[in-house]
Design a protein around this motif. Sequence first.
Motif, PDB file in Angstrom:
ATOM      1  N   ILE A  59      51.209  41.201  49.999  1.00  0.00           N
ATOM      2  CA  ILE A  59      51.467  40.462  48.769  1.00  0.00           C
ATOM      3  C   ILE A  59      52.620  39.509  49.062  1.00  0.00           C
ATOM      4  O   ILE A  59      53.636  39.900  49.636  1.00  0.00           O
ATOM      5  CB  ILE A  59      51.826  41.422  47.615  1.00  0.00           C
ATOM      6  N   GLU A  60      52.448  38.271  48.672  1.00  0.00           N
ATOM      7  CA  GLU A  60      53.461  37.245  48.919  1.00  0.00           C
ATOM      8  C   GLU A  60      54.506  37.215  47.815  1.00  0.00           C
ATOM      9  O   GLU A  60      55.694  37.063  48.069  1.00  0.00           O
ATOM     10  CB  GLU A  60      52.767  35.887  49.010  1.00  0.00           C
ATOM     11  N   GLY A  61      54.063  37.363  46.570  1.00  0.00           N
ATOM     12  CA  GLY A  61      54.992  37.291  45.460  1.00  0.00           C
ATOM     13  C   GLY A  61      54.473  38.050  44.260  1.00  0.00           C
ATOM     14  O   GLY A  61      53.274  38.296  44.129  1.00  0.00           O
ATOM     15  N   ILE A  62      55.416  38.427  43.369  1.00  0.00           N
ATOM     16  CA  ILE A  62      55.036  39.149  42.159  1.00  0.00           C
ATOM     17  C   ILE A  62      55.711  38.522  40.945  1.00  0.00           C
ATOM     18  O   ILE A  62      56.772  37.911  41.045  1.00  0.00           O
ATOM     19  CB  ILE A  62      55.401  40.653  42.226  1.00  0.00           C
ATOM     20  N   GLY A  63      55.041  38.697  39.803  1.00  0.00           N
ATOM     21  CA  GLY A  63      55.587  38.319  38.513  1.00  0.00           C
ATOM     22  C   GLY A  63      55.439  39.522  37.600  1.00  0.00           C
ATOM     23  O   GLY A  63      55.014  40.592  38.036  1.00  0.00           O
ATOM     24  N   TYR A  64      55.742  39.324  36.331  1.00  0.00           N
ATOM     25  CA  TYR A  64      55.691  40.456  35.412  1.00  0.00           C
ATOM     26  C   TYR A  64      54.265  40.950  35.168  1.00  0.00           C
ATOM     27  O   TYR A  64      54.046  42.137  34.975  1.00  0.00           O
ATOM     28  CB  TYR A  64      56.389  40.116  34.096  1.00  0.00           C
ATOM     29  N   GLU A  65      53.298  40.060  35.187  1.00  0.00           N
ATOM     30  CA  GLU A  65      51.909  40.464  34.939  1.00  0.00           C
ATOM     31  C   GLU A  65      50.952  39.981  36.027  1.00  0.00           C
ATOM     32  O   GLU A  65      49.748  40.149  35.905  1.00  0.00           O
ATOM     33  CB  GLU A  65      51.449  39.918  33.585  1.00  0.00           C
ATOM     34  N   HIS A  66      51.505  39.375  37.073  1.00  0.00           N
ATOM     35  CA  HIS A  66      50.666  38.789  38.120  1.00  0.00           C
ATOM     36  C   HIS A  66      51.260  39.088  39.492  1.00  0.00           C
ATOM     37  O   HIS A  66      52.428  39.416  39.609  1.00  0.00           O
ATOM     38  CB  HIS A  66      50.581  37.265  37.944  1.00  0.00           C
ATOM     39  N   PHE A  67      50.431  38.916  40.503  1.00  0.00           N
ATOM     40  CA  PHE A  67      50.937  38.917  41.867  1.00  0.00           C
ATOM     41  C   PHE A  67      50.051  38.020  42.710  1.00  0.00           C
ATOM     42  O   PHE A  67      48.921  37.692  42.334  1.00  0.00           O
ATOM     43  CB  PHE A  67      51.072  40.328  42.459  1.00  0.00           C
ATOM     44  N   LYS A  68      50.617  37.590  43.829  1.00  0.00           N
ATOM     45  CA  LYS A  68      49.937  36.615  44.686  1.00  0.00           C
ATOM     46  C   LYS A  68      49.780  37.182  46.085  1.00  0.00           C
ATOM     47  O   LYS A  68      50.735  37.637  46.704  1.00  0.00           O
ATOM     48  CB  LYS A  68      50.754  35.326  44.737  1.00  0.00           C
ATOM     49  N   PHE A  69      48.544  37.148  46.580  1.00  0.00           N
ATOM     50  CA  PHE A  69      48.250  37.573  47.937  1.00  0.00           C
ATOM     51  C   PHE A  69      48.645  36.483  48.921  1.00  0.00           C
ATOM     52  O   PHE A  69      48.655  35.301  48.571  1.00  0.00           O
ATOM     53  CB  PHE A  69      46.744  37.857  48.088  1.00  0.00           C
ATOM     54  N   GLU A  70      48.943  36.875  50.161  1.00  0.00           N
ATOM     55  CA  GLU A  70      49.253  35.883  51.199  1.00  0.00           C
ATOM     56  C   GLU A  70      48.024  35.054  51.556  1.00  0.00           C
ATOM     57  O   GLU A  70      48.146  33.880  51.887  1.00  0.00           O
ATOM     58  CB  GLU A  70      49.754  36.582  52.467  1.00  0.00           C
ATOM     59  N   ASN A  71      46.857  35.672  51.493  1.00  0.00           N
ATOM     60  CA  ASN A  71      45.622  34.996  51.901  1.00  0.00           C
ATOM     61  C   ASN A  71      44.655  34.853  50.725  1.00  0.00           C
ATOM     62  O   ASN A  71      44.740  35.594  49.749  1.00  0.00           O
ATOM     63  CB  ASN A  71      44.934  35.796  53.027  1.00  0.00           C
ATOM     64  N   ASP A  72      43.727  33.944  50.864  1.00  0.00           N
ATOM     65  CA  ASP A  72      42.693  33.737  49.847  1.00  0.00           C
ATOM     66  C   ASP A  72      41.557  34.725  50.103  1.00  0.00           C
ATOM     67  O   ASP A  72      40.645  34.449  50.883  1.00  0.00           O
ATOM     68  CB  ASP A  72      42.163  32.297  49.908  1.00  0.00           C
ATOM     69  N   ILE A  73      41.606  35.875  49.429  1.00  0.00           N
ATOM     70  CA  ILE A  73      40.644  36.945  49.723  1.00  0.00           C
ATOM     71  C   ILE A  73      39.943  37.486  48.487  1.00  0.00           C
ATOM     72  O   ILE A  73      39.061  38.334  48.604  1.00  0.00           O
ATOM     73  CB  ILE A  73      41.328  38.105  50.494  1.00  0.00           C
ATOM     74  N   LEU A  74      40.310  37.023  47.305  1.00  0.00           N
ATOM     75  CA  LEU A  74      39.733  37.556  46.077  1.00  0.00           C
ATOM     76  C   LEU A  74      38.538  36.735  45.620  1.00  0.00           C
ATOM     77  O   LEU A  74      38.436  35.547  45.922  1.00  0.00           O
ATOM     78  CB  LEU A  74      40.789  37.568  44.960  1.00  0.00           C
ATOM     79  N   THR A  75      37.660  37.378  44.860  1.00  0.00           N
ATOM     80  CA  THR A  75      36.533  36.703  44.242  1.00  0.00           C
ATOM     81  C   THR A  75      36.870  36.483  42.773  1.00  0.00           C
ATOM     82  O   THR A  75      37.127  37.451  42.049  1.00  0.00           O
ATOM     83  CB  THR A  75      35.244  37.547  44.362  1.00  0.00           C
ATOM     84  N   ILE A  76      36.899  35.255  42.348  1.00  0.00           N
ATOM     85  CA  ILE A  76      37.319  34.890  40.989  1.00  0.00           C
ATOM     86  C   ILE A  76      36.516  35.675  39.953  1.00  0.00           C
ATOM     87  O   ILE A  76      35.288  35.760  40.018  1.00  0.00           O
ATOM     88  CB  ILE A  76      37.160  33.369  40.751  1.00  0.00           C
ATOM     89  N   GLY A  77      37.247  36.274  39.000  1.00  0.00           N
ATOM     90  CA  GLY A  77      36.635  37.015  37.906  1.00  0.00           C
ATOM     91  C   GLY A  77      36.338  38.476  38.194  1.00  0.00           C
ATOM     92  O   GLY A  77      36.073  39.245  37.283  1.00  0.00           O
ATOM     93  N   LYS A  78      36.398  38.887  39.443  1.00  0.00           N
ATOM     94  CA  LYS A  78      36.125  40.288  39.801  1.00  0.00           C
ATOM     95  C   LYS A  78      37.327  41.163  39.475  1.00  0.00           C
ATOM     96  O   LYS A  78      38.465  40.727  39.529  1.00  0.00           O
ATOM     97  CB  LYS A  78      35.809  40.424  41.290  1.00  0.00           C
ATOM     98  N   GLU A  79      37.043  42.434  39.161  1.00  0.00           N
ATOM     99  CA  GLU A  79      38.093  43.409  38.912  1.00  0.00           C
ATOM    100  C   GLU A  79      38.217  44.332  40.117  1.00  0.00           C
ATOM    101  O   GLU A  79      37.222  44.690  40.748  1.00  0.00           O
ATOM    102  CB  GLU A  79      37.803  44.209  37.641  1.00  0.00           C
ATOM    103  N   TYR A  80      39.460  44.719  40.395  1.00  0.00           N
ATOM    104  CA  TYR A  80      39.783  45.521  41.565  1.00  0.00           C
ATOM    105  C   TYR A  80      40.671  46.692  41.155  1.00  0.00           C
ATOM    106  O   TYR A  80      41.362  46.643  40.142  1.00  0.00           O
ATOM    107  CB  TYR A  80      40.545  44.684  42.596  1.00  0.00           C
ATOM    108  N   TYR A  81      40.653  47.731  42.005  1.00  0.00           N
ATOM    109  CA  TYR A  81      41.570  48.854  41.879  1.00  0.00           C
ATOM    110  C   TYR A  81      42.450  48.845  43.119  1.00  0.00           C
ATOM    111  O   TYR A  81      41.977  48.575  44.227  1.00  0.00           O
ATOM    112  CB  TYR A  81      40.809  50.187  41.798  1.00  0.00           C
ATOM    113  N   GLY A  82      43.725  49.126  42.934  1.00  0.00           N
ATOM    114  CA  GLY A  82      44.607  49.138  44.089  1.00  0.00           C
ATOM    115  C   GLY A  82      45.773  50.089  43.911  1.00  0.00           C
ATOM    116  O   GLY A  82      46.036  50.601  42.817  1.00  0.00           O
ATOM    117  N   ARG A  83      46.469  50.303  45.028  1.00  0.00           N
ATOM    118  CA  ARG A  83      47.706  51.097  45.042  1.00  0.00           C
ATOM    119  C   ARG A  83      48.745  50.328  45.832  1.00  0.00           C
ATOM    120  O   ARG A  83      48.462  49.828  46.923  1.00  0.00           O
ATOM    121  CB  ARG A  83      47.476  52.458  45.701  1.00  0.00           C
ATOM    122  N   ILE A  84      49.935  50.265  45.265  1.00  0.00           N
ATOM    123  CA  ILE A  84      51.041  49.587  45.930  1.00  0.00           C
ATOM    124  C   ILE A  84      52.152  50.608  46.151  1.00  0.00           C
ATOM    125  O   ILE A  84      52.567  51.281  45.210  1.00  0.00           O
ATOM    126  CB  ILE A  84      51.568  48.412  45.080  1.00  0.00           C
TER     127      ILE A  84
END
Length: 176
Positions: free
Chosen positions: A94-119
């Motif tokens: 993860i490159e950066g975080i905000g209060y409700e968002h975060f930004k990945f270093e690379n372009d790897i997401l599919t727009i509109g898709k939902e994901y589950y994760g652990r940080i």
Amino acid sequence: MDSIRVVNAPLVIEYEEADARYDEFKKEYDSLSEYEEDSIGQWLKLAKAKGDTRDSDQVLLTLMVELHRKIDELTALVKNEEREFVKLKNLQRIEGIGYEHFKFENDILTIGKEYYGRIAMPVFPKREIPLFFKALNSNIAEVILMHDKDIKDWSAYVVARERVMIRELKKRKKSV
């Protein structure tokens, strides 16, 4: 998208698209909630609810509880009883975080898709923060589900990262 502000945060997320395994992910998410804690956590909540801790030093009490948890972790490690997490397909920085968002270093997401994760968050106590998020574009995610306690710790971490950024900017201005 222009109004989304993130600050640098060197974190790593393990994640996977949620569609096919949503129920499995939701079960793990629920098991990682503050309400599914260990016995010492349950005892402390009950003691606080009854008012038994009002004359106690809260910082010292928290440190003692965390020490007890560490002993439990070491005992589990010795007995080879380590907690198993659901295996997730992807690991990304993860490159950066905000209060409700975060930004990945690379372009790897599919727009509109939902994901589950652990940080793995560098907060006290250190722990895995589970979350569900939605891709706003190929590298910006919006948090759509996170436990209340995790939201507080996430927000506190954002503030801490903002302070670091401000200090760095002040140092650069002084050196110029």
